[in-house]
Design an enzyme around this catalytic site. Structure first.
Site, PDB file in Angstrom:
ATOM      1  N   LYS A 105      37.078 -20.386 -48.006  1.00 25.72           N
ATOM      2  CA  LYS A 105      37.161 -21.524 -48.934  1.00 25.72           C
ATOM      3  C   LYS A 105      35.983 -21.458 -49.877  1.00 25.72           C
ATOM      4  O   LYS A 105      34.926 -20.917 -49.530  1.00 25.72           O
ATOM      5  CB  LYS A 105      37.125 -22.845 -48.152  1.00 25.72           C
ATOM      6  CG  LYS A 105      37.716 -23.988 -48.911  1.00 25.72           C
ATOM      7  CD  LYS A 105      39.227 -24.005 -48.775  1.00 25.72           C
ATOM      8  CE  LYS A 105      39.853 -25.141 -49.545  1.00 25.72           C
ATOM      9  NZ  LYS A 105      41.277 -25.300 -49.208  1.00 25.72           N
ATOM     10  N   GLY A 217      46.717 -40.347 -52.034  1.00 30.99           N
ATOM     11  CA  GLY A 217      46.406 -39.221 -52.936  1.00 30.99           C
ATOM     12  C   GLY A 217      47.587 -39.008 -53.859  1.00 30.99           C
ATOM     13  O   GLY A 217      48.747 -39.010 -53.418  1.00 30.99           O
TER      14      GLY A 217
END
Ligand code: NAD
Length: 414
Positions: A105, A217
């Site tokens: 990541k 979200g």
């Protein structure tokens, strides 16, 4: 009560699974430590002439099953702990759906809302220049995550290709279609999550037409999930963004809310809705809850307030271990992030395969292959859950840990 950090959460989930299956101590030690941590500080000239220094990270957790893979996040609160957690979740996620990658990541500490388009491009290119020796189509392949998108992936691929002196589309996924992106990638995380949600809905005997959903979200993942659910007859009664949420008992039309957010910058104030906070959204009286924003949203202190019977984690790490245990005790069926949101990386893998063969698939082909992968992974995790009488999260970790351990043992000093 102190909320554990994302990396502490990821280590706790790993321990829960390994305690159940018992693994070699040396292997466990390898799984607890990222293979490589890269921290960079890179200067970028801003529109006003100032040269600002930006901090970025790239963490490669484990590459025993293949090159590492994972998104890049642009967010003011990015830190090493978070990136380490997200990298380890990528290892488990790729393994659960059986794609030949390890986990990584990246993150840059930046608020994209305060940048011009030109500044965003210069930061994206400078970040890639600063990590270029550690990425590559057979080394580590980034993708989009929070506050990054296909346009940014295009700039990054272009920068890497320029540095290499050759067109290298396989270095990054989530690109625009015209420069090697895959059909279906833009909504793949949500589509994968929807396929998983439908599997869970069938197991639980819920009826889609009578099912109310709240989605936290409203970015790439949250909006597309709300849209797909609505298209399939589910009633999406609440959505939210970083500023707060909205609720409508009659149900929302996500595409209309999206248009409104584009104009006003938030979902708040959409006609005919009641405002709710992000905390209130999580506790709404709905059948299904879809966290699709940030880590650490369902905590020990609010898990008891969750009324949904099914939680489908499209965000990474939205639930802490204590909250996860509390939900299991309450018999809430939780499909964990490392299974539920794996559709994005699965179609990223399809994109990478297409880049390497230079032969591109139709949207229908992509979605059919995605369905096969997601359904097979759900079934495998479900049967492990039954065998160990565990929750779905522990079962998914068990599946992943067993596969990664085997790969480590097969390769030894890689
Ligand atoms: P995005 O940048 O497109 O959207 C993020 C959304 O979250 C926005 O609507 C924003 O307003 C909202 N948000 C930010 N802070 C919030 C807060 N504190 N409370 C509520 N909402 C908040 O990002 P995305 O790609 O949709 O990613 C969302 C989540 O899904 C992240 O956890 C990400 O790691 C995960 N995920 C994304 C992908 C992908 O392919 N993009 C794949 C797997 C997992």
């Amino acid at each position: 009560m102190k909320t554990p950090s994302p990396f502490e959460c990821s280590m706790c989930y790993l321990k829960n699974a390994t305690d159940l299956i018992g693994i070699d101590e040396d292997i466990y030690n390898i799984l607890c430590h990222p293979k490589r941590i890269i921290e960079v500080n890179f200067p970028v000239q801003m529109d006003n002439g100032r040269i600002r220094l930006f901090k970025g990270f790239r963490v490669q957790h484990n590459d025993s099953r293949g090159p590492t893979k994972g998104g890049i996040r642009f967010f003011p609160k990015v830190d090493l702990d978070e990136v380490k957690a997200l990298a380890s979740w990528m290892t488990w996620k790729c393994t659960v759906v059986g794609i030949p990658y390890g986990g990584a990541k990246g993150g840059v500490v930046v608020n994209t809302k305060n940048l011009s388009e030109e500044e965003l491009e210069r930061i994206s290119r400078a970040y890639i220049r600063s990590i270029r020796h550690y990425i590559g189509p057979h080394r580590d392949i980034p993708a989009p995550d929070m506050y990054t998108n296909s346009k940014i992936m295009g700039w990054m691929m272009d920068e890497y290709s320029a540095l290499k002196g050759e067109y290298t589309p396989g270095v990054i996924t989530g690109k625009p279609i015209e420069i090697g992106g895959s059909k279906g990638r833009s909504y793949a995380t949500a589509m994968g999550g929807f396929i998983i949600l439908e599997k869970a809905v069938k197991k639980m005997g819920l009826k889609p037409k009578k099912t109310c959903v709240a989605v936290q979200g409203f970015g790439n993942v949250g909006f597309n999930m709300a849209r797909i659910l609505h298209e399939h007859g589910y009633k999406v009664v609440a959505v939210s963004d970083s500023k707060g949420g909205i609720f409508s008992k009659q149900g929302l039309v996500p595409a209309k809310v999206f248009e409104y957010k584009k104009k006003t910058g938030s979902v708040i104030g959409f006609k005919g809705t009641k405002s709710v906070t992000n905390k209130e959204l999580l506790a709404l009286d709905v059948d299904i809850l879809v966290p699709a924003a940030m880590e650490n949203q369902i905590l020990a202190e609010n898990a008891g307030k969750i009324k949904a019977k099914l939680v489908v984690e499209l965000a990474n790490g939205p639930t802490t271990p204590k909250a996860s245990a509390a939900l299991f005790k309450k018999k809430v069926f939780v499909v964990p992030d490392i299974l539920a949101n794996a559709g994005g990386v699965t179609v990223s893998y399809f994109e990478w395969v297409q880049n390497h063969s230079n032969f591109y698939w139709s949207e229908k082909e992509v979605n059919e292959k995605l369905k096969q992968k997601m359904e097979a992974a759900f079934d495998e995790v479900y049967s492990i859950m039954k065998a160990y009488k565990s929750d779905m999260r522990t079962a998914a970790y068990i599946l992943a840990v067993k596969r990664v351990s085997e790969a480590i043992q097969s390769r030894s000093e890689y």
